[in-house]
Write a protein that holds these residues in place. Structure first.
Motif, PDB file in Angstrom:
ATOM      1  N   VAL A  45      11.032   8.651 -12.296  1.00 52.42           N
ATOM      2  CA  VAL A  45      11.940   7.527 -12.038  1.00 52.42           C
ATOM      3  C   VAL A  45      11.663   6.934 -10.661  1.00 52.42           C
ATOM      4  O   VAL A  45      11.651   5.706 -10.485  1.00 52.42           O
ATOM      5  N   HIS A  46      11.422   7.793  -9.667  1.00 46.23           N
ATOM      6  CA  HIS A  46      11.074   7.303  -8.342  1.00 46.23           C
ATOM      7  C   HIS A  46       9.750   6.547  -8.367  1.00 46.23           C
ATOM      8  O   HIS A  46       9.589   5.532  -7.674  1.00 46.23           O
ATOM      9  N   SER A  47       8.802   7.025  -9.166  1.00 45.99           N
ATOM     10  CA  SER A  47       7.521   6.314  -9.290  1.00 45.99           C
ATOM     11  C   SER A  47       7.726   4.923  -9.869  1.00 45.99           C
ATOM     12  O   SER A  47       7.117   3.951  -9.401  1.00 45.99           O
ATOM     13  N   ALA A  48       8.599   4.816 -10.863  1.00 45.65           N
ATOM     14  CA  ALA A  48       8.870   3.506 -11.458  1.00 45.65           C
ATOM     15  C   ALA A  48       9.550   2.569 -10.455  1.00 45.65           C
ATOM     16  O   ALA A  48       9.231   1.379 -10.387  1.00 45.65           O
ATOM     17  N   LEU A  49      10.461   3.098  -9.657  1.00 49.34           N
ATOM     18  CA  LEU A  49      11.123   2.262  -8.655  1.00 49.34           C
ATOM     19  C   LEU A  49      10.148   1.815  -7.560  1.00 49.34           C
ATOM     20  O   LEU A  49      10.210   0.671  -7.094  1.00 49.34           O
ATOM     21  N   LEU A  57       0.822  -1.210   0.000  1.00 48.49           N
ATOM     22  CA  LEU A  57       0.000   0.000   0.000  1.00 48.49           C
ATOM     23  C   LEU A  57       0.855   1.259   0.000  1.00 48.49           C
ATOM     24  O   LEU A  57       0.542   2.232  -0.700  1.00 48.49           O
ATOM     25  N   PHE A  58       1.953   1.243   0.756  1.00 51.70           N
ATOM     26  CA  PHE A  58       2.853   2.407   0.773  1.00 51.70           C
ATOM     27  C   PHE A  58       3.478   2.619  -0.605  1.00 51.70           C
ATOM     28  O   PHE A  58       3.525   3.756  -1.111  1.00 51.70           O
ATOM     29  N   ALA A  59       3.952   1.542  -1.235  1.00 52.33           N
ATOM     30  CA  ALA A  59       4.585   1.666  -2.551  1.00 52.33           C
ATOM     31  C   ALA A  59       3.573   2.121  -3.603  1.00 52.33           C
ATOM     32  O   ALA A  59       3.892   2.956  -4.459  1.00 52.33           O
ATOM     33  N   ALA A  60       2.350   1.593  -3.547  1.00 54.86           N
ATOM     34  CA  ALA A  60       1.326   2.005  -4.517  1.00 54.86           C
ATOM     35  C   ALA A  60       0.959   3.471  -4.345  1.00 54.86           C
ATOM     36  O   ALA A  60       0.728   4.190  -5.333  1.00 54.86           O
ATOM     37  N   THR A  61       0.932   3.938  -3.093  1.00 57.88           N
ATOM     38  CA  THR A  61       0.643   5.358  -2.856  1.00 57.88           C
ATOM     39  C   THR A  61       1.768   6.239  -3.376  1.00 57.88           C
ATOM     40  O   THR A  61       1.523   7.299  -3.969  1.00 57.88           O
ATOM     41  N   MET A  62       3.014   5.811  -3.183  1.00 56.41           N
ATOM     42  CA  MET A  62       4.146   6.600  -3.656  1.00 56.41           C
ATOM     43  C   MET A  62       4.246   6.611  -5.177  1.00 56.41           C
ATOM     44  O   MET A  62       4.802   7.547  -5.759  1.00 56.41           O
ATOM     45  N   VAL A  63       3.715   5.584  -5.830  1.00 54.23           N
ATOM     46  CA  VAL A  63       3.745   5.564  -7.300  1.00 54.23           C
ATOM     47  C   VAL A  63       2.972   6.739  -7.877  1.00 54.23           C
ATOM     48  O   VAL A  63       3.389   7.368  -8.854  1.00 54.23           O
TER      49      VAL A  63
END
Length: 202
Positions: free
Chosen positions: A28-32, A15-21
């Motif tokens: 580039v950060h969104s892709a990572l 959930l944290f990674a999906a929110t940061m996307v």
């Protein structure tokens, strides 16, 4: 107890990674962060005893699609200012689509047929038939869901053709290669002899 704890850890990171996307300003950060989300999704698939889906998610999306996406994002000079101009205009539509997806997920999780909450632990579909998970998935995919699988492949083919047509459309200000004109070129059009006066020494 340990499996439940691992599930909550992977789900929280997902959930944290999906929110940061969708909130990261740098593409580039969104892709990572999307790569991190894929890894946690694969871990959840492995915990659900769907090994083939977890491995396919890592190999196909993380190993191929995301690497290509990173190359495209890093090589293109993306101007973020025009992309953010229509954020407020499309926000109601995005919020509506997000609410619909949340309602659909709640209906799926709360359904008695899914058997995720009220029915106890989820068991693998391959345990009762005595075959591997990949074989069970393939037998169901190419028999019961053969037509939806073919329809999905046709939709992907149409998307690929549409992407190619949008890329090769005539746009003002871009250089296009004309093969016929290059083949029909003559020597007089390529070579020009210029007569210049000799330089005089001072």
């Amino acid at each position: 107890m340990i499996e439940l704890l691992l599930f909550y850890v992977f789900a929280a990171v997902l959930l944290f990674a999906a929110t940061m996307v969708i909130t990261a300003k740098n593409p580039v950060h969104s892709a990572l962060f999307l790569v991190l989300a894929f890894f946690n999704s694969a871990a959840l698939w492995l915990m659900a005893e769907a090994e083939f889906l977890g491995i396919a998610l890592v190999l196909v999306y993380v190993g191929a699609v995301m690497v290509l996406f990173l190359f495209v994002v890093m090589m293109l000079d993306i101007n973020l200012a025009p992309m953010r101009e229509g954020f407020a205009r499309y926000l109601p539509i995005g919020a509506l689509v997000g609410c619909v997806m949340v309602v659909e997920m709640a209906l799926v999780v709360g359904s008695k047929d899914v058997n995720l909450i009220h029915g106890g632990p989820v068991t693998s579909a391959a345990e009762g038939v005595g075959m591997s998970n990949t074989k069970a998935l393939g037998s169901v995919l190419y028999t019961v869901y053969a037509y939806p699988f073919e329809i999905a492949s046709v939709v992907l083919l149409v998307a690929i053709v549409a992407a190619i047509m949008l890329t090769h459309r005539r746009r003002p200000g871009t250089k296009q290669q004309n093969i016929d004109r290059q083949v029909r070129v003559r020597k007089e059009q390529r070579l020009r002899i210029v007569t210049m006066a000799p330089e005089k020494r001072k």
